[in-house]
Design a protein around this motif. Structure first.
Motif, short mmCIF file in Angstrom:
data_model
loop_
_atom_site.label_atom_id
_atom_site.label_comp_id
_atom_site.label_asym_id
_atom_site.label_seq_id
_atom_site.Cartn_x
_atom_site.Cartn_y
_atom_site.Cartn_z
N THR A 142 28.57 32.24 3.74
CA THR A 142 29.59 32.82 2.86
C THR A 142 30.54 33.66 3.71
O THR A 142 30.21 34.07 4.83
CB THR A 142 28.98 33.73 1.78
N THR A 143 31.74 33.92 3.16
CA THR A 143 32.68 34.80 3.85
C THR A 143 32.37 36.27 3.54
O THR A 143 32.80 37.16 4.26
CB THR A 143 34.11 34.49 3.42
N GLU A 144 31.62 36.50 2.48
CA GLU A 144 31.22 37.85 2.11
C GLU A 144 30.00 38.27 2.91
O GLU A 144 29.05 37.50 3.08
CB GLU A 144 30.89 37.90 0.61
N LYS A 145 30.00 39.50 3.43
CA LYS A 145 28.88 39.99 4.22
C LYS A 145 27.63 40.16 3.36
O LYS A 145 27.70 40.67 2.24
CB LYS A 145 29.22 41.32 4.87
N LYS A 146 26.50 39.70 3.91
CA LYS A 146 25.22 39.88 3.24
C LYS A 146 24.23 40.51 4.21
O LYS A 146 24.35 40.37 5.42
CB LYS A 146 24.69 38.53 2.73
N THR A 147 23.24 41.19 3.65
CA THR A 147 22.27 41.90 4.48
C THR A 147 21.36 40.93 5.22
O THR A 147 20.67 40.12 4.61
CB THR A 147 21.41 42.85 3.62
N GLY A 148 21.37 41.03 6.56
CA GLY A 148 20.44 40.25 7.37
C GLY A 148 19.19 41.06 7.68
O GLY A 148 18.10 40.52 7.84
N LEU A 149 19.36 42.38 7.76
CA LEU A 149 18.24 43.30 7.96
C LEU A 149 18.66 44.64 7.39
O LEU A 149 19.73 45.17 7.72
CB LEU A 149 17.91 43.44 9.45
N MET A 150 17.84 45.19 6.50
CA MET A 150 18.23 46.41 5.79
C MET A 150 18.34 47.60 6.74
O MET A 150 17.77 47.61 7.85
CB MET A 150 17.23 46.72 4.69
N ALA A 151 19.06 48.63 6.30
CA ALA A 151 19.26 49.82 7.10
C ALA A 151 17.93 50.51 7.41
O ALA A 151 17.09 50.66 6.53
CB ALA A 151 20.19 50.79 6.38
N HIS A 152 17.75 50.91 8.66
CA HIS A 152 16.50 51.55 9.08
C HIS A 152 16.74 52.33 10.37
O HIS A 152 17.75 52.12 11.06
CB HIS A 152 15.41 50.50 9.31
N THR A 153 15.83 53.21 10.69
CA THR A 153 15.80 53.84 12.00
C THR A 153 14.65 53.22 12.79
O THR A 153 13.65 52.80 12.21
CB THR A 153 15.58 55.36 11.89
N ASP A 154 14.79 53.17 14.11
CA ASP A 154 13.70 52.68 14.94
C ASP A 154 12.69 53.80 15.18
O ASP A 154 13.06 54.97 15.27
CB ASP A 154 14.23 52.15 16.27
N LYS A 155 11.44 53.43 15.30
CA LYS A 155 10.37 54.42 15.38
C LYS A 155 10.03 54.82 16.82
O LYS A 155 9.40 55.84 17.05
CB LYS A 155 9.11 53.85 14.70
N ASN A 156 10.43 54.02 17.76
CA ASN A 156 9.97 54.13 19.15
C ASN A 156 10.82 55.10 19.98
O ASN A 156 11.39 56.04 19.44
CB ASN A 156 9.99 52.73 19.77
N HIS A 163 20.66 51.84 11.33
CA HIS A 163 21.41 50.65 11.69
C HIS A 163 20.94 49.49 10.84
O HIS A 163 19.85 49.54 10.24
CB HIS A 163 21.30 50.33 13.18
N ARG A 164 21.75 48.47 10.75
CA ARG A 164 21.45 47.31 9.91
C ARG A 164 22.14 46.09 10.50
O ARG A 164 22.93 46.20 11.44
CB ARG A 164 21.95 47.56 8.48
N VAL A 165 21.82 44.93 9.94
CA VAL A 165 22.52 43.69 10.31
C VAL A 165 23.16 43.14 9.05
O VAL A 165 22.49 42.90 8.05
CB VAL A 165 21.55 42.67 10.93
N MET A 166 24.48 42.94 9.12
CA MET A 166 25.24 42.37 8.02
C MET A 166 25.86 41.06 8.50
O MET A 166 26.56 41.03 9.51
CB MET A 166 26.33 43.33 7.56
N MET A 167 25.58 39.98 7.78
CA MET A 167 25.96 38.64 8.24
C MET A 167 26.99 38.01 7.30
O MET A 167 27.00 38.24 6.09
CB MET A 167 24.73 37.74 8.29
N SER A 168 27.85 37.17 7.89
CA SER A 168 28.73 36.30 7.12
C SER A 168 28.95 35.04 7.96
O SER A 168 28.56 34.98 9.12
CB SER A 168 30.07 36.98 6.83
N GLY A 169 29.54 34.02 7.33
CA GLY A 169 29.84 32.82 8.08
C GLY A 169 28.71 31.81 8.13
O GLY A 169 27.73 31.90 7.39
N SER A 170 28.84 30.87 9.05
CA SER A 170 27.93 29.72 9.09
C SER A 170 27.10 29.64 10.36
O SER A 170 26.36 28.68 10.56
CB SER A 170 28.74 28.42 8.95
#
Length: 316
Positions: free
Chosen positions: A178-192, A245-252
């Motif tokens: 899709t051209t609309e951004k969708k969540t690839g990985l929800m917002a989080h902090t790293d623990k390490n 941080h998070r991952v937001m995806m669009s496109g193919s």
């Protein structure tokens, strides 16, 4: 809070040959690293130690690994939370999948990992993962040493370096088509301690600033992205910032990434350094066992959203 800010995240050059401890170049880069870690909790590192063909080979290896059948990927198991296969199940497909290798800088560990997925062995994949990992592990050590020096707590350097191991996670984010951004990985902090990320040519990573703005990360061909983890934030009594941080995806196009985590060893107690606690900087977190924290975060995965998890569990 803006959805996308116009702020440029710091970019720091680690490619110069004269980058040695004690040199003027080292001190200059160290100053930039300290400022970025305190203000943004992240920065982009230009790092030309890995040739283009080797990066291309790593991208190919990630694709080959994550295109294996689900039942094969699920052989990547670990007793430790977040250390084995993450993602789909036969009942619930996921747009995100990850495979993990402990200490990828050690060839025998990488070979053991690939032999689980390919019982007949896969020397090409093993060599690609191992050769790619070695300079990234060195970058991890350089960044951490610079931060320790910048805080004037060098007497803890050896203890700090010896308290961790490296974990590599290769991950796949399915294209949403899709051209609309969708969540690839929800917002989080790293623990390490710190995370070092590289990817194929598909962007998607976003960082949240202290002011709540989300900043898209644009990788350059020779760059890695470095993020401060909660454990480093706690060890430095909040002098560093661990960003959401998070991952937001669009496109193919499918996104593939490799993340190197420097992770506290089993049973290591994260405790703020006494030199970094004073009237101006009161103690922020109680000491905690990292392994136990990891188990709690895994058990509560997705539940804690109102405040950072570290403060929720161990805030003073």
């Amino acid at each position: 809070m803006g959805s996308e800010g116009s702020i440029n995240l710091p970019m720091i050059d680690f490619s110069r040959s004269e980058l040695r401890p004690g040199s003027s170049t080292w001190d200059s880069v160290k100053s930039q690293v300290a400022k970025a870690a305190e203000e943004y909790g992240c920065f982009q590192a230009l790092f030309n130690r890995i040739p283009h063909e080797q990066r291309k080979g790593m991208n190919g290896a990630m694709e080959e690994l994550l295109q294996l059948p689900l039942e094969t990927k699920q052989r990547n198991v670990s007793e430790k939370p977040f250390h084995g296969y993450l993602g789909s199940s036969s009942a619930k497909p996921s747009i995100y999948e990850g495979l993990c290798i402990i200490e990828p800088g050690i060839y025998d560990n990488v070979e053991s990992f690939t032999n689980v997925l390919w019982p007949e062995g896969n020397i090409k994949i093993s060599k690609t993962l191992h050769l790619f990992s070695q300079p990234v592990v060195e970058l991890d050590q350089t960044v951490r040493r610079m931060i320790v020096e910048s805080l004037n707590v060098e007497k803890y350097l050896d203890e700090h370096m010896n308290s961790t191991y490296n974990l590599l996670r290769v991950a796949k984010y399915e294209a949403p088509q899709t051209t609309e951004k969708k969540t690839g990985l929800m917002a989080h902090t790293d623990k390490n301690i710190i995370s070092i990320i590289c990817q194929n040519e598909v962007d998607g990573l976003e960082i949240q600033t202290r002011d709540g703005d989300w900043i898209p990360v644009k990788f350059s061909p020779d760059s890695f992205f470095i993020i401060i983890g909660e454990s480093f934030q706690a060890w430095t009594n909040g002098r560093l910032y661990s960003p959401y941080h998070r991952v937001m995806m669009s496109g193919s196009k499918t996104r593939y990434s490799a993340t190197f985590f420097s992770t506290p060893k089993e049973g290591y107690i994260i405790k703020a350094l006494e030199e970094l606690v004073d009237e101006e900087h009161p103690l922020l977190y109680k000491p905690f066992d990292y392994s136990e924290y990891l188990k709690r975060r895994f058990a509560d995965h997705g539940k804690i959203k109102t405040v950072p998890a570290l403060k929720n569990y161990f805030g003073v």
